[in-house]
Design a protein around this motif. Structure first.
Motif, PDB file in Angstrom:
ATOM      1  N   LEU A   1       0.851  -1.189   0.000  1.00 51.39           N
ATOM      2  CA  LEU A   1       0.000   0.000   0.000  1.00 51.39           C
ATOM      3  C   LEU A   1       0.886   1.238   0.000  1.00 51.39           C
ATOM      4  CD1 LEU A   1      -2.585  -1.040   2.714  1.00 51.39           C
ATOM      5  CD2 LEU A   1      -3.053  -0.631   0.294  1.00 51.39           C
ATOM      6  N   PRO A   2       0.397   2.348  -0.547  1.00 48.70           N
ATOM      7  CA  PRO A   2       1.179   3.571  -0.446  1.00 48.70           C
ATOM      8  C   PRO A   2       1.477   3.864   1.019  1.00 48.70           C
ATOM      9  CG  PRO A   2      -0.636   3.904  -1.933  1.00 48.70           C
ATOM     10  CD  PRO A   2      -0.844   2.562  -1.299  1.00 48.70           C
ATOM     11  N   GLU A   3       2.676   4.376   1.258  1.00 50.48           N
ATOM     12  CA  GLU A   3       3.128   4.560   2.627  1.00 50.48           C
ATOM     13  C   GLU A   3       2.374   5.685   3.329  1.00 50.48           C
ATOM     14  OE1 GLU A   3       7.449   4.650   4.828  1.00 50.48           O
ATOM     15  OE2 GLU A   3       7.262   4.340   2.685  1.00 50.48           O
ATOM     16  N   SER A   4       1.921   6.639   2.564  1.00 49.13           N
ATOM     17  CA  SER A   4       1.299   7.791   3.198  1.00 49.13           C
ATOM     18  C   SER A   4       0.185   8.325   2.322  1.00 49.13           C
ATOM     19  CB  SER A   4       2.338   8.882   3.395  1.00 49.13           C
ATOM     20  OG  SER A   4       2.708   9.391   2.123  1.00 49.13           O
ATOM     21  N   ALA A   5      -0.651   9.146   2.897  1.00 48.19           N
ATOM     22  CA  ALA A   5      -1.696   9.816   2.132  1.00 48.19           C
ATOM     23  C   ALA A   5      -1.046  10.653   1.038  1.00 48.19           C
ATOM     24  CB  ALA A   5      -2.523  10.692   3.055  1.00 48.19           C
ATOM     25  N   GLY A   6       0.093  11.276   1.367  1.00 51.70           N
ATOM     26  CA  GLY A   6       0.787  12.121   0.408  1.00 51.70           C
ATOM     27  C   GLY A   6       1.223  11.348  -0.827  1.00 51.70           C
ATOM     28  N   GLN A   7       1.716  10.144  -0.594  1.00 48.27           N
ATOM     29  CA  GLN A   7       2.158   9.324  -1.718  1.00 48.27           C
ATOM     30  C   GLN A   7       0.978   8.955  -2.617  1.00 48.27           C
ATOM     31  OE1 GLN A   7       4.114   5.652  -0.674  1.00 48.27           O
ATOM     32  NE2 GLN A   7       4.492   5.120  -2.812  1.00 48.27           N
ATOM     33  N   LEU A   8      -0.118   8.633  -1.972  1.00 55.21           N
ATOM     34  CA  LEU A   8      -1.321   8.267  -2.716  1.00 55.21           C
ATOM     35  C   LEU A   8      -1.773   9.433  -3.599  1.00 55.21           C
ATOM     36  CD1 LEU A   8      -3.380   5.932  -2.949  1.00 55.21           C
ATOM     37  CD2 LEU A   8      -4.786   7.149  -1.309  1.00 55.21           C
ATOM     38  N   ILE A   9      -1.804  10.621  -3.021  1.00 51.80           N
ATOM     39  CA  ILE A   9      -2.220  11.799  -3.780  1.00 51.80           C
ATOM     40  C   ILE A   9      -1.237  12.053  -4.926  1.00 51.80           C
ATOM     41  CG2 ILE A   9      -2.560  14.310  -3.662  1.00 51.80           C
ATOM     42  CD1 ILE A   9      -3.320  13.806  -0.640  1.00 51.80           C
ATOM     43  N   TYR A  10       0.046  12.038  -4.600  1.00 46.21           N
ATOM     44  CA  TYR A  10       1.088  12.292  -5.607  1.00 46.21           C
ATOM     45  C   TYR A  10       0.934  11.349  -6.795  1.00 46.21           C
ATOM     46  CZ  TYR A  10       5.833  13.194  -7.383  1.00 46.21           C
ATOM     47  OH  TYR A  10       6.922  13.542  -8.161  1.00 46.21           O
ATOM     48  N   GLU A  11       0.718  10.081  -6.500  1.00 51.34           N
ATOM     49  CA  GLU A  11       0.656   9.106  -7.583  1.00 51.34           C
ATOM     50  C   GLU A  11      -0.694   9.117  -8.300  1.00 51.34           C
ATOM     51  OE1 GLU A  11       2.160   5.467  -5.906  1.00 51.34           O
ATOM     52  OE2 GLU A  11       4.191   6.299  -5.759  1.00 51.34           O
ATOM     53  N   GLU A  12      -1.762   9.283  -7.543  1.00 44.20           N
ATOM     54  CA  GLU A  12      -3.092   9.253  -8.152  1.00 44.20           C
ATOM     55  C   GLU A  12      -3.374  10.491  -9.002  1.00 44.20           C
ATOM     56  OE1 GLU A  12      -5.974   6.883  -7.508  1.00 44.20           O
ATOM     57  OE2 GLU A  12      -4.124   5.717  -7.342  1.00 44.20           O
ATOM     58  N   MET A  13      -2.832  11.639  -8.620  1.00 39.75           N
ATOM     59  CA  MET A  13      -3.123  12.873  -9.339  1.00 39.75           C
ATOM     60  C   MET A  13      -2.240  13.038 -10.579  1.00 39.75           C
ATOM     61  SD  MET A  13      -5.535  14.333  -7.518  1.00 39.75           S
ATOM     62  CE  MET A  13      -5.623  16.042  -8.008  1.00 39.75           C
ATOM     63  N   GLY A  14      -1.300  12.129 -10.754  1.00 43.02           N
ATOM     64  CA  GLY A  14      -0.474  12.194 -11.957  1.00 43.02           C
ATOM     65  C   GLY A  14       0.734  13.099 -11.855  1.00 43.02           C
ATOM     66  N   CYS A  15       1.112  13.488 -10.654  1.00 46.47           N
ATOM     67  CA  CYS A  15       2.316  14.301 -10.488  1.00 46.47           C
ATOM     68  C   CYS A  15       3.553  13.631 -11.109  1.00 46.47           C
ATOM     69  CB  CYS A  15       2.574  14.613  -9.019  1.00 46.47           C
ATOM     70  SG  CYS A  15       1.120  15.114  -8.090  1.00 46.47           S
ATOM     71  N   PRO A  16       3.656  12.289 -11.041  1.00 49.96           N
ATOM     72  CA  PRO A  16       4.858  11.650 -11.601  1.00 49.96           C
ATOM     73  C   PRO A  16       5.031  11.866 -13.104  1.00 49.96           C
ATOM     74  CG  PRO A  16       3.729  10.124 -10.138  1.00 49.96           C
ATOM     75  CD  PRO A  16       2.809  11.303 -10.339  1.00 49.96           C
ATOM     76  N   THR A  17       3.964  12.167 -13.836  1.00 52.07           N
ATOM     77  CA  THR A  17       4.133  12.345 -15.278  1.00 52.07           C
ATOM     78  C   THR A  17       5.137  13.460 -15.573  1.00 52.07           C
ATOM     79  OG1 THR A  17       2.216  13.809 -15.362  1.00 52.07           O
ATOM     80  CG2 THR A  17       1.825  11.506 -15.909  1.00 52.07           C
ATOM     81  N   CYS A  18       5.223  14.456 -14.725  1.00 57.41           N
ATOM     82  CA  CYS A  18       6.236  15.499 -14.906  1.00 57.41           C
ATOM     83  C   CYS A  18       7.372  15.366 -13.899  1.00 57.41           C
ATOM     84  CB  CYS A  18       5.612  16.882 -14.760  1.00 57.41           C
ATOM     85  SG  CYS A  18       4.433  17.238 -16.062  1.00 57.41           S
ATOM     86  N   HIS A  19       7.001  15.140 -12.637  1.00 57.42           N
ATOM     87  CA  HIS A  19       8.014  15.174 -11.577  1.00 57.42           C
ATOM     88  C   HIS A  19       8.726  13.847 -11.366  1.00 57.42           C
ATOM     89  CE1 HIS A  19       7.173  19.252 -10.269  1.00 57.42           C
ATOM     90  NE2 HIS A  19       5.892  18.988 -10.457  1.00 57.42           N
ATOM     91  N   GLY A  20       8.209  12.774 -11.957  1.00 52.71           N
ATOM     92  CA  GLY A  20       8.847  11.472 -11.818  1.00 52.71           C
ATOM     93  C   GLY A  20       8.414  10.747 -10.563  1.00 52.71           C
ATOM     94  N   TYR A  21       8.389   9.424 -10.622  1.00 49.39           N
ATOM     95  CA  TYR A  21       7.969   8.635  -9.458  1.00 49.39           C
ATOM     96  C   TYR A  21       8.925   8.802  -8.293  1.00 49.39           C
ATOM     97  CZ  TYR A  21       3.891   6.314 -11.287  1.00 49.39           C
ATOM     98  OH  TYR A  21       2.635   6.068 -11.742  1.00 49.39           O
ATOM     99  N   GLN A  22      10.208   9.023  -8.583  1.00 54.49           N
ATOM    100  CA  GLN A  22      11.173   9.213  -7.503  1.00 54.49           C
ATOM    101  C   GLN A  22      11.490  10.693  -7.294  1.00 54.49           C
ATOM    102  OE1 GLN A  22      11.820   6.608  -5.624  1.00 54.49           O
ATOM    103  NE2 GLN A  22      10.632   5.382  -7.062  1.00 54.49           N
ATOM    104  N   GLY A  23      10.714  11.566  -7.947  1.00 52.30           N
ATOM    105  CA  GLY A  23      10.886  12.998  -7.717  1.00 52.30           C
ATOM    106  C   GLY A  23      12.063  13.635  -8.434  1.00 52.30           C
ATOM    107  N   GLY A  24      12.651  12.911  -9.373  1.00 47.27           N
ATOM    108  CA  GLY A  24      13.839  13.422 -10.054  1.00 47.27           C
ATOM    109  C   GLY A  24      13.575  14.508 -11.093  1.00 47.27           C
ATOM    110  N   GLY A  25      12.314  14.840 -11.318  1.00 49.64           N
ATOM    111  CA  GLY A  25      11.989  15.844 -12.337  1.00 49.64           C
ATOM    112  C   GLY A  25      12.089  15.257 -13.736  1.00 49.64           C
ATOM    113  N   ASP A  26      11.978  13.933 -13.819  1.00 49.49           N
ATOM    114  CA  ASP A  26      12.233  13.255 -15.085  1.00 49.49           C
ATOM    115  C   ASP A  26      11.035  12.425 -15.555  1.00 49.49           C
ATOM    116  OD1 ASP A  26      12.295  11.549 -12.953  1.00 49.49           O
ATOM    117  OD2 ASP A  26      14.184  10.572 -13.490  1.00 49.49           O
TER     118      ASP A  26
END
Ligand code: HEC
Length: 217
Positions: free
Chosen positions: A35-60
């Motif tokens: 499960l996602p470790e935190s509510a924040g992770q869930l939001i980050y991943e569900e809202m599509g932030c990784p499409t720009c910021h990357g799953y590991q936050g590298g901006g890639d």
């Protein structure tokens, strides 16, 4: 007797099934998915932030290439230490004009959760230490050239006790809380961040990533 046989069969089924899942190793997904470790992770991943910021936050993320203003590298300590929480809050709530960063319809609480998650991407900076439960550790901070007075803080106080003594920072996991967390989340590792700040505004500060593990398991 029939009933007994039936339940025996059922038990066998369950056992075989469980084995099939755990042996499916080697790069493939292992069920159950953590499960996602935190509510924040869930939001980050569900809202599509990784499409720009990357799953590991590298901006890639895969959309980052097409952007003129590139997303910041959330794992970079230097860049992140100059980015205040309230700046992030404002950017997430209102977007950043003339960049690809849109405004997000999230509650304030959700935004703070996601900021907390973004800050965990700092994992690669400076120094990473692994401590076991029931273990105390001393970290020598002489190399940081701090003046006499410096302060230490930790982002997840419920998991780690931090103190300073001369040139040493002392850390100690709060075993009961960590164990409760491990049990609840079925994890065996939790990441915390210790900040070391010099007395003067511009004096060097450092980040120590402390990974707490259940080493017995
Ligand atoms: C379409 C691409 C895109 C998506 C999707 C996106 N961002 Fe951004 N984001 C950007 C760009 C571009 C910037 C501006 C460059 C920078 O400062 O990183 C930015 C900046 C930021 C910043 C830095 C703020 C600052 O002031 O420097 C934060 C925090 C942030 N985004 C969080 C999020 C979160 C949380 C999500 C998901 C809810 C998200 N972003 C989704 C593109 C995106």
């Amino acid at each position: 007797m029939k009933k007994l046989l039936l339940s025996l069969l059922l038990v066998l089924f369950v056992v075989v099934d469980a084995q099939a899942l755990t042996t499916a190793k080697g790069g493939v997904n292992v069920l159950p998915e953590p499960l996602p470790e935190s509510a924040g992770q869930l939001i980050y991943e569900e809202m599509g932030c990784p499409t720009c910021h990357g799953y590991q936050g590298g901006g890639d993320g895969f959309m980052a290439e097409g952007l003129t203003a590139k997303p910041r590298n959330f794992t970079d300590f230097k860049s992140m230490s100059r980015l205040a929480d309230m700046t992030m809050f404002h950017s997430i709530k209102n977007g950043i004009p003339e960049t690809g960063m849109p405004a997000w319809n999230l509650t304030d609480k959700q935004i703070f959760d996601v900021i907390l998650y973004i800050k965990t991407f700092l994992a690669d900076s400076q120094m990473t230490i692994v401590v076991c439960l029931n273990e105390k550790r001393e970290i020598d901070v002489r190399n940081l050239n701090l003046k006499n007075n410096y302060s230490v803080g930790v982002d997840r106080q419920e998991f780690l006790k931090v103190a300073s003594k001369g040139n040493r920072v002392l850390i100690e996991p709060k075993d009961t809380n960590v164990m409760r967390y491990f049990k609840k989340t079925r994890r065996s590792l939790v990441r915390t961040h210790v900040m070391v700040n010099g007395e003067e505004m511009d004096s060097e500060s450092a980040l120590i990533v402390v990974r707490i593990r259940d080493c017995v398991k």
